[in-house]
Design a protein around this motif. Structure first.
Motif, PDB file in Angstrom:
ATOM      1  N   ASP A  35       0.875  -1.177  -0.223  1.00  0.00           N
ATOM      2  CA  ASP A  35      -0.092   0.034   0.019  1.00  0.00           C
ATOM      3  C   ASP A  35       0.929   1.285  -0.158  1.00  0.00           C
ATOM      4  O   ASP A  35       1.936   1.174   0.375  1.00  0.00           O
ATOM      5  CB  ASP A  35      -0.954  -0.056   1.284  1.00  0.00           C
ATOM      6  CG  ASP A  35      -2.296   0.755   1.204  1.00  0.00           C
ATOM      7  OD1 ASP A  35      -3.126   0.333   1.284  1.00  0.00           O
ATOM      8  OD2 ASP A  35      -2.126   1.801   1.064  1.00  0.00           O
ATOM      9  N   TYR A  95      -4.789  10.933 -11.018  1.00  0.00           N
ATOM     10  CA  TYR A  95      -4.520   9.813  -9.782  1.00  0.00           C
ATOM     11  C   TYR A  95      -5.491   8.783  -9.859  1.00  0.00           C
ATOM     12  O   TYR A  95      -4.962   7.367  -9.903  1.00  0.00           O
ATOM     13  CB  TYR A  95      -4.614  10.422  -8.583  1.00  0.00           C
ATOM     14  CG  TYR A  95      -4.055   9.622  -7.241  1.00  0.00           C
ATOM     15  CD1 TYR A  95      -2.875   9.738  -7.185  1.00  0.00           C
ATOM     16  CD2 TYR A  95      -4.877   8.551  -6.881  1.00  0.00           C
ATOM     17  CE1 TYR A  95      -2.236   8.672  -6.216  1.00  0.00           C
ATOM     18  CE2 TYR A  95      -4.397   7.795  -6.049  1.00  0.00           C
ATOM     19  CZ  TYR A  95      -3.203   7.786  -5.594  1.00  0.00           C
ATOM     20  OH  TYR A  95      -2.649   6.823  -4.611  1.00  0.00           O
ATOM     21  N   TYR A 172     -13.976   6.983 -11.987  1.00  0.00           N
ATOM     22  CA  TYR A 172     -14.049   5.565 -11.087  1.00  0.00           C
ATOM     23  C   TYR A 172     -14.360   4.561 -11.793  1.00  0.00           C
ATOM     24  O   TYR A 172     -13.791   3.250 -11.881  1.00  0.00           O
ATOM     25  CB  TYR A 172     -14.516   5.859  -9.631  1.00  0.00           C
ATOM     26  CG  TYR A 172     -14.715   4.751  -8.781  1.00  0.00           C
ATOM     27  CD1 TYR A 172     -13.641   3.932  -8.387  1.00  0.00           C
ATOM     28  CD2 TYR A 172     -16.025   4.170  -8.388  1.00  0.00           C
ATOM     29  CE1 TYR A 172     -13.486   2.928  -7.609  1.00  0.00           C
ATOM     30  CE2 TYR A 172     -15.777   3.126  -7.482  1.00  0.00           C
ATOM     31  CZ  TYR A 172     -14.618   2.575  -7.180  1.00  0.00           C
ATOM     32  OH  TYR A 172     -14.871   1.441  -6.431  1.00  0.00           O
ATOM     33  N   LYS A 176     -12.582   1.180 -13.560  1.00  0.00           N
ATOM     34  CA  LYS A 176     -12.705  -0.161 -13.072  1.00  0.00           C
ATOM     35  C   LYS A 176     -13.246  -1.344 -14.187  1.00  0.00           C
ATOM     36  O   LYS A 176     -12.660  -2.328 -14.495  1.00  0.00           O
ATOM     37  CB  LYS A 176     -13.649  -0.223 -12.008  1.00  0.00           C
ATOM     38  CG  LYS A 176     -13.067   0.354 -10.652  1.00  0.00           C
ATOM     39  CD  LYS A 176     -12.158  -0.711  -9.983  1.00  0.00           C
ATOM     40  CE  LYS A 176     -11.972  -0.298  -8.848  1.00  0.00           C
ATOM     41  NZ  LYS A 176     -11.098  -1.417  -7.845  1.00  0.00           N
TER      42      LYS A 176
HETATM   43  N1  LIG Z   1     -15.708  -0.041   0.133  1.00  0.00           N
HETATM   44  C1  LIG Z   1     -16.454  -0.205  -0.669  1.00  0.00           C
HETATM   45  O1  LIG Z   1     -17.602   0.018  -0.487  1.00  0.00           O
HETATM   46  C2  LIG Z   1     -16.279  -0.589  -2.047  1.00  0.00           C
HETATM   47  C3  LIG Z   1     -17.446  -1.053  -2.859  1.00  0.00           C
HETATM   48  C4  LIG Z   1     -16.906  -1.601  -4.098  1.00  0.00           C
HETATM   49  C5  LIG Z   1     -15.741  -1.643  -4.563  1.00  0.00           C
HETATM   50  N2  LIG Z   1     -14.868  -1.234  -3.834  1.00  0.00           N
HETATM   51  C6  LIG Z   1     -13.409  -1.777  -4.123  1.00  0.00           C
HETATM   52  O2  LIG Z   1     -12.676  -2.474  -3.350  1.00  0.00           O
HETATM   53  C7  LIG Z   1     -11.365  -1.923  -3.015  1.00  0.00           C
HETATM   54  C8  LIG Z   1     -11.116  -1.600  -1.561  1.00  0.00           C
HETATM   55  O3  LIG Z   1     -11.532  -0.500  -1.278  1.00  0.00           O
HETATM   56  P1  LIG Z   1     -11.595   0.250   0.122  1.00  0.00           P
HETATM   57  O4  LIG Z   1     -13.216   0.267   0.606  1.00  0.00           O
HETATM   58  O5  LIG Z   1     -10.927  -0.753   1.048  1.00  0.00           O
HETATM   59  O6  LIG Z   1     -10.799   1.085  -0.253  1.00  0.00           O
HETATM   60  P2  LIG Z   1      -9.726   2.056   0.771  1.00  0.00           P
HETATM   61  O7  LIG Z   1      -9.455   3.501   0.203  1.00  0.00           O
HETATM   62  O8  LIG Z   1     -10.099   1.923   2.220  1.00  0.00           O
HETATM   63  O9  LIG Z   1      -8.644   1.027   0.269  1.00  0.00           O
HETATM   64  C9  LIG Z   1      -7.877   1.138  -0.768  1.00  0.00           C
HETATM   65  C10 LIG Z   1      -6.307   1.131  -0.503  1.00  0.00           C
HETATM   66  O10 LIG Z   1      -5.374   1.609  -1.601  1.00  0.00           O
HETATM   67  C11 LIG Z   1      -4.405   2.173  -1.459  1.00  0.00           C
HETATM   68  N3  LIG Z   1      -3.917   2.892  -2.521  1.00  0.00           N
HETATM   69  C12 LIG Z   1      -4.442   3.974  -3.174  1.00  0.00           C
HETATM   70  N4  LIG Z   1      -3.737   4.342  -4.194  1.00  0.00           N
HETATM   71  C13 LIG Z   1      -2.766   3.612  -4.275  1.00  0.00           C
HETATM   72  C14 LIG Z   1      -1.327   3.432  -4.955  1.00  0.00           C
HETATM   73  N5  LIG Z   1      -1.404   4.200  -6.269  1.00  0.00           N
HETATM   74  N6  LIG Z   1      -0.622   2.546  -4.787  1.00  0.00           N
HETATM   75  C15 LIG Z   1      -0.822   1.730  -3.731  1.00  0.00           C
HETATM   76  N7  LIG Z   1      -1.854   1.617  -2.872  1.00  0.00           N
HETATM   77  C16 LIG Z   1      -2.898   2.617  -3.291  1.00  0.00           C
HETATM   78  C17 LIG Z   1      -4.920   3.165  -0.273  1.00  0.00           C
HETATM   79  O11 LIG Z   1      -3.978   3.644   0.441  1.00  0.00           O
HETATM   80  C18 LIG Z   1      -6.013   2.349   0.449  1.00  0.00           C
HETATM   81  O12 LIG Z   1      -5.144   1.768   1.756  1.00  0.00           O
HETATM   82  C19 LIG Z   1     -11.383  -1.004  -3.981  1.00  0.00           C
HETATM   83  O13 LIG Z   1     -10.627  -1.633  -5.112  1.00  0.00           O
HETATM   84  C20 LIG Z   1     -12.711  -0.615  -4.446  1.00  0.00           C
HETATM   85  O14 LIG Z   1     -12.779   0.051  -5.846  1.00  0.00           O
HETATM   86  C21 LIG Z   1     -14.865  -1.025  -2.539  1.00  0.00           C
END
Ligand SMILES: NC(=O)c1ccc[n+]([C@@H]2O[C@H](COP(=O)([O-])OP(=O)(O)OC[C@H]3O[C@@H](n4cnc5c(N)ncnc54)[C@H](O)[C@@H]3O)[C@@H](O)[C@H]2O)c1
Length: 353
Positions: A35, A95, A172, A176
């Protein structure tokens, strides 16, 4: 199930919970969390990862070299993302595109070189906004419900994998969906074993909820910290509906998918809490009041933000049938667990949430 697993985005909400779950279920397996700590609050998970025996690698998936090394790897779970639906909407999209799309390419290359299986967390946001806005809805006192006729890809349970995919869907969602397409090509061209889960709202303890992502945790936090909330869009009465899945139910599913990866490879599954775990913002407010004992001022903002949708509930039939899986945690359990996590770490979390 695996010897060496890499959880990308492993300090995030989903990634850290999954990494810890993997290590707990398979103590002999080596689990690494990768991360760049971009998400505010992700640094708070590092101690928890360490205590669970998960090693941490600081790296950025936008940078090919950061994703290139590692010894043996047989499993990658990609949970890294810029997950905000508003990302890029008010300015520079670099980003979100570089992380969510170029990052996927770097992870795919790692998977190809190591011959590792991949589980990719995609999103319900791949479904275009204009089709979701045209879902027939009726208003009740506390929420929107489905009207009729139901278009293709919509059943009384919710949105299926057959829902149309043409049209804009936010940067976003586009990043994806583009990643999903790349993954399908790697499956075809390099015989990659990979599963794609299109998730609706995932929630639970350790989610650093904010206005544009993590609404359940945000709602609970505001009730605990006694801060005002805004019900934005669709008339401002909080009638918009979502479903939520507890991150531990997702973890249970991923283990089943891993155990059946040959069968699962190449399929996109809609994953969520489904109809039993659906709620409107107004209903979530009532639940938060009941669990925390607090009421907070609610501001009504009738105007709808670009990209917001009035109704998204996951039809989970395909994923339930394929893996004989059911989400076990209901909304009351979810809200109660989030509330006790926040109360237990009040001083740290009041600065972040
Ligand atoms: N939480 C939800 O409701 C939800 C719903 C649908 C899909 N998702 C997907 O699940 C996954 C996890 O989501 P989440 O809720 O844990 O989000 P989150 O933001 O808590 O976790 C994402 C992590 O990725 C890290 N990150 C961001 N950019 C980065 C980079 N360039 N290099 C390395 N690390 C990087 C961030 O620091 C973070 O710790 C994501 O792919 C998200 O699209 C989440």
């Amino acid at each position: 199930m695996f010897c060496n697993a890499l959880v990308v985005g492993g300090a995030g909400f989903v990634g850290s919970n999954l990494a810890i779950h993997l290590k707990k279920c398979f103590p002999d397996g080596n689990v690494q969390a990768f991360d760049n700590l971009h998400r505010r609050g992700s640094e708070l998970t590092l101690q928890r990862l360490r205590e669970a025996g998960v090693s941490f690698v600081h790296g950025d998936i936008r940078i090919a070299e950061d994703c290139a090394c590692y010894g043996d790897l047989d499993l990658i779970i990609d949970c890294s993302a810029e997950p905000s639906v508003l990302a890029g909407s008010t300015g520079d999209p670099s980003y979100v595109i570089q992380t969510n799309l170029f990052g996927t390419f770097h992870i795919l290359e790692l998977a190809r070189r190591k011959n590792a299986r991949l589980i990719f967390l995609s999103t319900s946001r791949v479904y275009p906004v204009r089709h979701l806005l045209s879902v027939p809805i009726q208003r009740t006192a506390s929420r929107f419900v489905l009207g009729s006729p139901l278009p293709r890809g919509l059943t009384p349970e919710g949105i299926t994998e057959e829902f149309p995919l043409d049209g804009p869907r936010t940067l976003y969602g586009a990043s994806k969906l583009a990643s999903e397409l790349l993954i399908q090509e790697y499956i075809e061209t390099y015989n990659l074993k990979a599963v794609i889960d299109r998730c609706g709202i995932i929630t639970g303890p350790w989610q650093m909820g904010k206005v544009d992502q993590g609404v359940v945790a945000l709602w609970v936090a505001h009730h605990i910290f006694k801060r005002p909330l805004k019900m934005i869009g669709f008339g401002g009465q909080g009638l918009q509906v979502r479903d939520a899945i507890h991150v531990d139910d997702l973890a249970d599913l991923l283990l089943l998918q891993l155990a059946n990866i040959d069968q699962a490879t190449g399929t996109c599954f809609n994953v969520g809490g489904g109809h039993p775990n659906s709620f409107s913002l107004a209903e979530l407010t009532t639940l938060c009041q009941a669990v925390t004992g607090n009421r907070v001022p609610l501001e009504s903002v009738p105007e709808t933000r670009t990209g917001d949708v009035p109704y998204y509930v996951t039809d989970t039939s395909l994923v339930r049938r394929t893996f004989r899986w059911e989400p076990k945690r209901n909304m009351r359990t979810i809200v109660t667990e989030i509330a006790s996590w926040i109360e237990g770490q009040y001083d740290d979390l009041i600065k972040v949430l």
